[in-house]
Design a protein around this motif. Structure first.
Motif, short mmCIF file in Angstrom:
data_model
loop_
_atom_site.label_atom_id
_atom_site.label_comp_id
_atom_site.label_asym_id
_atom_site.label_seq_id
_atom_site.Cartn_x
_atom_site.Cartn_y
_atom_site.Cartn_z
N ARG A 23 0.84 -1.21 0.00
CA ARG A 23 0.00 0.00 0.00
C ARG A 23 0.87 1.26 0.00
N GLN A 24 1.95 1.21 0.75
CA GLN A 24 2.83 2.37 0.82
C GLN A 24 3.55 2.61 -0.51
N ARG A 26 2.32 1.99 -3.47
CA ARG A 26 1.33 2.56 -4.39
C ARG A 26 1.01 4.00 -4.03
N ARG A 27 0.89 4.27 -2.74
CA ARG A 27 0.62 5.64 -2.34
C ARG A 27 1.80 6.55 -2.66
N SER A 30 1.78 7.42 -6.35
CA SER A 30 0.57 8.06 -6.90
C SER A 30 0.80 9.48 -7.42
N LYS A 38 -2.88 -2.64 -10.49
CA LYS A 38 -2.82 -3.55 -9.36
C LYS A 38 -3.03 -5.02 -9.72
N ASP A 156 4.36 5.63 6.27
CA ASP A 156 3.35 6.61 5.83
C ASP A 156 3.05 7.55 7.00
N GLU A 158 1.95 10.58 7.13
CA GLU A 158 0.68 11.31 7.05
C GLU A 158 -0.48 10.49 7.62
N SER A 159 -0.45 9.18 7.41
CA SER A 159 -1.55 8.33 7.89
C SER A 159 -1.58 8.22 9.41
N LEU A 333 7.43 8.59 2.48
CA LEU A 333 7.00 8.05 1.20
C LEU A 333 7.66 8.74 0.01
#
Length: 358
Positions: A23-24, A26-27, A30, A38, A156, A158-159, A333
């Protein structure tokens, strides 16, 4: 560049470190010029892809590079197609024999077979990516016959924003009081489960392990034993809906793991400003410094002394936590994106040319 960033069994791996790392990736990609796909199929699943092929479309997605994050049959099929079509292939070494041992029932027994499989699997790649120099050395020892490049799993940041506001809620939810020693992640013996519980038995602090655990046939006897009959001051929470609450509720992050390829939860704990205690194993030498952004220990008595020291010295906790947050920011990231893009360029060069699948 159009990249297949593939994680087979993705729905089942949402709560795993591999799922988080994917997930990291892909983020991180982005906001870049890399378009992430995917799934290898032209559709949500093979059935939809077959329908599209039947009406004149494509069965497989058109990509410039294939990047697989797991080592199972789905990833092996993607690798075979990439090789057959001349598509640059990146295989991500999230799994080694060493870090698989102690994770599930029978994981040590299959170690020799797993190592042979991983040697074959990773050697197919134009480029193997792994999260640490330590893992790179492990792969070289097999040996893997492909170039290997280190790319941080990252964190991540920010998350995790706003975690502080969850402290009271999560401490109340799990009936926590005083100094809380905690861990985050799947409950495995490899991650230091027995050491965690033995240390709890020798202290009066509350110990909490935030994360899912398995007591079914795949679970190791050690996990079943501790989860079903923990020390009085140990809580196993199971899955928590907002991981920020774990980092807010705890005071001292304790991670006596036996083997890691990097350890995303460590970076998350640091990003939240927690004081961190780690087992002094080789992989942590390249990322963290004892006495600056963490405390490292070898023996049970050293771990016990480190816990007591941090529990009695809030200023030291704050100082270590502040420096740890700085360390975590170095693995944001933006760095993941830069290192991945460089790795993709390397893979294309090593493959000999840029290709698009037919």
């Amino acid at each position: 560049m159009r990249v297949l960033n593939y994680l087979e069994l993705e729905a089942r791996l949402q709560r795993s470190g591999i799922g988080t790392a994917t997930r990291q990736q892909r983020r991180a990609l982005s906001p870049t010029d890399v378009e992430v796909v995917k799934t290898p199929w032209n559709g949500a699943n093979p059935a939809e892809a077959a329908f599209r092929r039947a009406v004149g479309g494509r069965f497989f997605e058109r990509v410039d590079l294939a990047h697989c994050n797991l080592v199972g049959p789905g990833s092996a099929a993607v690798a075979r197609r990439a090789i057959r079509t001349g598509t640059p292939l990146v295989l991500h070494a999230h799994i080694t024999r060493e870090d698989f041992a102690g994770s599930f029932r029978g994981s040590r027994a299959v170690g020799p077979v797993l190592e042979r499989y991983l040697r074959w699997f990773y050697s197919q790649a134009d480029l193997v990516v792994c999260p640490s120099e330590h893992t790179k050395r492990v792969l070289s020892s097999y040996p893997v016959d492909a170039p290997v490049r280190v790319v941080t799993n990252g964190v991540d940041i920010e998350s995790l924003a706003g975690h502080e506001a969850l402290r009271d809620r999560y401490r109340s939810r799990f009936d926590l009081d005083g100094t809380v020693v905690f861990a985050v992640g799947n409950v495995f013996e490899r991650k230091g489960l027995t050491a965690f519980c033995r240390l709890a038995e020798r202290t009066d602090y509350e110990f909490v392990w935030f994360g899912p655990y398995d007591t079914g046939p795949h679970a190791s006897p050690t996990v079943r034993r501790w989860v079903k009959d923990p020390p009085e001051n140990v809580t196993f929470t199971g899955w928590v809906d907002d991981i920020r609450g774990a980092y807010a509720a705890g005071d001292i992050y304790l991670f006596p793991t036996k083997a890691e390829n990097q350890g995303i939860a460590v970076l998350e704990a640091m990003a939240c400003g927690n004081a961190v205690i780690l087992r002094d194993i080789p992989v942590f030498e390249e990322f963290y410094t004892h006495g600056e952004d963490c405390l490292k220990c070898d023996t049970r008595s050293e771990f016990e002394a480190a816990i007591d020291r941090l529990a009695s010295d809030p200023d030291l906790r704050a100082r270590l936590g502040d420096t740890a947050a700085t360390t975590a920011r170095e693995h944001g990231l933006d760095r993941v994106a830069e290192e991945l893009r460089d790795a993709y360029s390397d893979a294309q060069r090593l493959a000999g040319a840029e290709h698009t699948t037919d």
